[in-house]
Design a protein around this motif. Sequence first.
Motif, PDB file in Angstrom:
ATOM      1  N   LEU A 188       0.827  -1.205   0.000  1.00 22.65           N
ATOM      2  CA  LEU A 188       0.000   0.000   0.000  1.00 22.65           C
ATOM      3  C   LEU A 188       0.862   1.257   0.000  1.00 22.65           C
ATOM      4  O   LEU A 188       0.510   2.258  -0.631  1.00 22.65           O
ATOM      5  N   ALA A 189       1.984   1.216   0.700  1.00 23.08           N
ATOM      6  CA  ALA A 189       2.887   2.363   0.692  1.00 23.08           C
ATOM      7  C   ALA A 189       3.422   2.627  -0.709  1.00 23.08           C
ATOM      8  O   ALA A 189       3.476   3.779  -1.168  1.00 23.08           O
ATOM      9  N   ALA A 190       3.804   1.559  -1.412  1.00 26.95           N
ATOM     10  CA  ALA A 190       4.317   1.726  -2.774  1.00 26.95           C
ATOM     11  C   ALA A 190       3.257   2.300  -3.703  1.00 26.95           C
ATOM     12  O   ALA A 190       3.560   3.077  -4.614  1.00 26.95           O
ATOM     13  N   ALA A 191       1.991   1.948  -3.463  1.00 27.89           N
ATOM     14  CA  ALA A 191       0.910   2.409  -4.330  1.00 27.89           C
ATOM     15  C   ALA A 191       0.724   3.915  -4.268  1.00 27.89           C
ATOM     16  O   ALA A 191       0.237   4.526  -5.225  1.00 27.89           O
ATOM     17  N   ARG A 206       1.377  11.052  19.134  1.00 28.19           N
ATOM     18  CA  ARG A 206       0.332  10.954  18.125  1.00 28.19           C
ATOM     19  C   ARG A 206       0.884  10.254  16.895  1.00 28.19           C
ATOM     20  O   ARG A 206       2.084  10.161  16.686  1.00 28.19           O
ATOM     21  N   GLY A 207      -0.049   9.761  16.057  1.00 28.15           N
ATOM     22  CA  GLY A 207       0.356   9.202  14.773  1.00 28.15           C
ATOM     23  C   GLY A 207       0.891   7.793  14.839  1.00 28.15           C
ATOM     24  O   GLY A 207       1.794   7.423  14.075  1.00 28.15           O
ATOM     25  N   VAL A 208       0.333   6.961  15.760  1.00 27.91           N
ATOM     26  CA  VAL A 208       0.723   5.553  15.844  1.00 27.91           C
ATOM     27  C   VAL A 208      -0.486   4.705  15.457  1.00 27.91           C
ATOM     28  O   VAL A 208      -1.567   4.832  16.053  1.00 27.91           O
ATOM     29  N   LEU A 209      -0.309   3.827  14.456  1.00 27.61           N
ATOM     30  CA  LEU A 209      -1.370   2.942  13.993  1.00 27.61           C
ATOM     31  C   LEU A 209      -1.022   1.507  14.355  1.00 27.61           C
ATOM     32  O   LEU A 209       0.122   1.077  14.195  1.00 27.61           O
ATOM     33  N   LEU A 210      -2.034   0.784  14.809  1.00 28.23           N
ATOM     34  CA  LEU A 210      -1.891  -0.648  15.075  1.00 28.23           C
ATOM     35  C   LEU A 210      -2.647  -1.392  13.987  1.00 28.23           C
ATOM     36  O   LEU A 210      -3.870  -1.248  13.860  1.00 28.23           O
ATOM     37  N   GLU A 260      -8.104   3.527   4.890  1.00 31.29           N
ATOM     38  CA  GLU A 260      -7.610   4.391   5.961  1.00 31.29           C
ATOM     39  C   GLU A 260      -6.089   4.373   6.033  1.00 31.29           C
ATOM     40  O   GLU A 260      -5.452   5.416   6.248  1.00 31.29           O
ATOM     41  N   LEU A 261      -5.513   3.206   5.842  1.00 34.48           N
ATOM     42  CA  LEU A 261      -4.060   3.113   5.873  1.00 34.48           C
ATOM     43  C   LEU A 261      -3.453   3.815   4.659  1.00 34.48           C
ATOM     44  O   LEU A 261      -2.438   4.508   4.767  1.00 34.48           O
ATOM     45  N   ILE A 262      -4.077   3.668   3.504  1.00 35.27           N
ATOM     46  CA  ILE A 262      -3.604   4.355   2.306  1.00 35.27           C
ATOM     47  C   ILE A 262      -3.635   5.863   2.506  1.00 35.27           C
ATOM     48  O   ILE A 262      -2.704   6.583   2.142  1.00 35.27           O
ATOM     49  N   ALA A 263      -4.718   6.362   3.091  1.00 31.68           N
ATOM     50  CA  ALA A 263      -4.828   7.810   3.313  1.00 31.68           C
ATOM     51  C   ALA A 263      -3.724   8.310   4.232  1.00 31.68           C
ATOM     52  O   ALA A 263      -3.120   9.362   3.988  1.00 31.68           O
ATOM     53  N   ALA A 264      -3.436   7.567   5.289  1.00 31.48           N
ATOM     54  CA  ALA A 264      -2.386   7.980   6.226  1.00 31.48           C
ATOM     55  C   ALA A 264      -1.018   7.982   5.544  1.00 31.48           C
ATOM     56  O   ALA A 264      -0.215   8.903   5.727  1.00 31.48           O
ATOM     57  N   LEU A 265      -0.743   6.965   4.739  1.00 33.04           N
ATOM     58  CA  LEU A 265       0.535   6.889   4.027  1.00 33.04           C
ATOM     59  C   LEU A 265       0.641   7.978   2.965  1.00 33.04           C
ATOM     60  O   LEU A 265       1.706   8.571   2.778  1.00 33.04           O
ATOM     61  N   ALA A 266      -0.458   8.252   2.278  1.00 32.67           N
ATOM     62  CA  ALA A 266      -0.445   9.291   1.248  1.00 32.67           C
ATOM     63  C   ALA A 266      -0.216  10.664   1.857  1.00 32.67           C
ATOM     64  O   ALA A 266       0.458  11.513   1.265  1.00 32.67           O
TER      65      ALA A 266
END
Length: 357
Positions: free
Chosen positions: A22-25, A66-70, A101-107
């Motif tokens: 997802l990060a690469a995307a 802040r900014g920690v995802l599990l 949600e993970l994609i949005a955070a990485l983007a």
Amino acid sequence: MAEDRPLIVAHDEVVLDEVLRLAAAVGCVPERLPDLSAARARWMHAPLVILDEEVARAGIPLPRRRGVLLVCKGSPSPPTWELAFSTGVDRVVSLPDEESELIAALADVAEGPGAPGGRVVAVVGGCGGAGASVLAAGIGLTVSREGGSALLVDCDPLGGGIDLLFGAELDAGLRWPELKVNSGRVSMAALHEALPERRHGDGRLSLVSCDRDGPGPSGDAVAAVIEAGRRAGRTVVCDVPRYLAGGAAVAVDRADLVVLVVPAELRACVAAKRVLQRIDARSRRTLVLARWPVGGLTPNDVAGHVGLPLLASMPPERGLQRDLERGVFLPRPKGPLATAAGAVLAAAHAGPAREPA
């Protein structure tokens, strides 16, 4: 810089592979660390930290931030929620259900704060053959000729593909049927890599075209592409059909300015009023551009009949139609099309911009 990269600390190979994919995307390059002890030096400075359950259970004490995802596989269980509470993570993200949600955070990390200057213009024909696609292409070309970056979004699956206007139908790059944007978030960097484009000096024009067959874009896909351009500070120009459904409706919803192109003839004005009825409920700001001379009406007559303020008028451009049939789209820099495109851009930047989604 390393300080700008998110941290990934995960022992579960399935979770790790999914996060890296997802990060690469979205064009994000994270830093992978073996455990929380190794993460200590960058713990407070990384823009985002992603943990899996096995790492979080290790219980190595680190300051809360802040900014920690599990990230967990499948729906979170009660022990997962207890772990999240005890370790102070911001959010629990389950895969694959909450992939977006993970994609949005990485983007957000990859792109940083939204760049200023992003504007969205939707161009709609008031009747068949009004020239909306040509104007939309002219606006994008004008931006790139002036050294800017534009994104031309084709929202008309029955239009034959706006890449044909540029003679780019054989150029490498993805069209809507192949451009998979299902997450609701995409980065501009990823789009630049995937799409055909035209360059003019330092300027660039990326094309998101429909193809000769296959489905048109969904509303979610158009929204993701538009907002990627807006966040990156691009001028996004949408070629919108008169029937507002799916992606076309979303383009009008998100536009800072809608331009209704109407030839200067009575029947076109009557048809344009019908189109305006569909636009009015969605558009925040709509102006009319009159094409003349066609019938016996003046540009002001057109604006009066349609019931919209007149943005500009556009007389015919000599040789343009002939060039289009040859697959050449290079209107004169100071010709009627470029002049009209400049008026549209000035109007789009004169009004308040929508906030990036």
